[in-house]
Scaffold this active site. Structure first.
Site, PDB file in Angstrom:
ATOM      1  N   HIS A 174     -32.343  20.658  18.738  1.00 52.46           N
ATOM      2  CA  HIS A 174     -33.646  20.744  18.094  1.00 52.46           C
ATOM      3  C   HIS A 174     -34.667  20.121  19.046  1.00 52.46           C
ATOM      4  O   HIS A 174     -34.461  19.030  19.559  1.00 52.46           O
ATOM      5  CB  HIS A 174     -33.658  19.972  16.772  1.00 52.46           C
ATOM      6  CG  HIS A 174     -32.901  20.647  15.683  1.00 52.46           C
ATOM      7  ND1 HIS A 174     -33.505  21.098  14.529  1.00 52.46           N
ATOM      8  CD2 HIS A 174     -31.594  20.967  15.578  1.00 52.46           C
ATOM      9  CE1 HIS A 174     -32.587  21.651  13.744  1.00 52.46           C
ATOM     10  NE2 HIS A 174     -31.426  21.582  14.369  1.00 52.46           N
ATOM     11  N   GLU A 221     -39.715  15.243  16.395  1.00 48.20           N
ATOM     12  CA  GLU A 221     -38.357  14.695  16.461  1.00 48.20           C
ATOM     13  C   GLU A 221     -38.487  13.182  16.343  1.00 48.20           C
ATOM     14  O   GLU A 221     -39.475  12.601  16.830  1.00 48.20           O
ATOM     15  CB  GLU A 221     -37.653  15.080  17.761  1.00 48.20           C
ATOM     16  CG  GLU A 221     -37.422  16.572  17.941  1.00 48.20           C
ATOM     17  CD  GLU A 221     -36.569  17.213  16.874  1.00 48.20           C
ATOM     18  OE1 GLU A 221     -35.737  16.494  16.271  1.00 48.20           O
ATOM     19  OE2 GLU A 221     -36.724  18.426  16.644  1.00 48.20           O
TER      20      GLU A 221
END
Length: 242
Positions: free
Chosen positions: A153, A10
């Site tokens: 996510h 990420e």
């Protein structure tokens, strides 16, 4: 057999070259297509804010990341964990670009100098399902992989989902092969079987199956610009019969 590491990151945004940074790294290890539990998961302080759109995706706030270590402090741990492995990454160019930038900033060599290979599951999925949606979410839905607990996510969760997707994507490559990598002793000799003594039933395709097959060939025709190999073989077979 090389270790397989399914990896996801990420980031604060979309451009490593413009200063965006890695804020989470999640890795899960596969050996003989099984999860080993030898995983790696780090959060990093990027020393900058996440873009608004990125924050909506991963939900990792600046306050949460403030006391986390900087990437450079854990870079050697990351390198040693990944060393010699084949990396399995969805849309690999994105994650590799970010990791290479972080390694560069830490004074370390790029991934290609210490990993065995990088496999892009997005490219694999596009080859198997041309013209279809091939995001991680779409592939999870296609293969029945449970992602019900995925509100945001997350690199570790996404790596776990991708491991399941990868096993499904590559299952056909191994379905007809005997696993010779097990350490179990062989008991006795394998006896040959004369298959000529068996009468195999012939199951004709249903109308629904024929329609689905025709639809798939149409998609392949479109993506290959009329060069679908199956149709060429079919035509040759008909000519041979005639």
């Amino acid at each position: 057999m090389s270790r397989l590491i399914v990896l996801d990151t990420e980031t604060t945004g979309l451009s490593a070259e413009n200063g965006d940074r890695v804020i989470e790294l999640g890795c899960v290890e596969l050996f003989n297509r099984k999860l080993t539990g030898n995983d790696l998961h780090f959060y990093f302080n990027p020393e900058r804010e996440s873009h608004e759109d990125a924050l909506k995706v991963h939900g990792l706030t600046t306050d949460f990341l403030r006391d986390k270590p900087k990437f450079a402090a854990l870079a050697n741990d990351v390198v040693e964990y990944l060393r010699g492995a084949e990396l399995i990454i969805h849309n690999a160019a994105f994650d590799v670009g970010f990791l290479n930038k972080e390694l560069e900033l830490a004074g370390l060599p790029p991934l290609r100098e210490f990993v065995a290979e990088v496999t892009d599951t997005l490219a694999m999925a596009k080859a198997v399902y041309p013209g279809k949606r091939n995001s991680l979410d779409a592939l999870c839905d296609r293969f029945g992989v449970d992602r019900s607990n995925r509100t945001f996510h997350g690199a570790k969760l996404d790596a776990q989902l991708l491991a399941d997707v990868y096993i499904n994507l590559t299952r056909g490559q191994d379905a007809l092969l005997i696993d010779v990598s097990t350490n179990e002793p062989t008991i006795g000799a394998v006896e040959a079987v004369d298959l000529r003594s068996f009468v195999l039933p012939v199951l004709m395709a249903t109308e629904h199956e024929l329609a689905a097959h025709s639809d798939l060939l149409g998609q392949l025709d479109k993506s290959s610009k009329g060069q679908t190999l199956f149709r060429q073989i079919d035509v040759q077979g008909q000519n041979a019969v005639a």
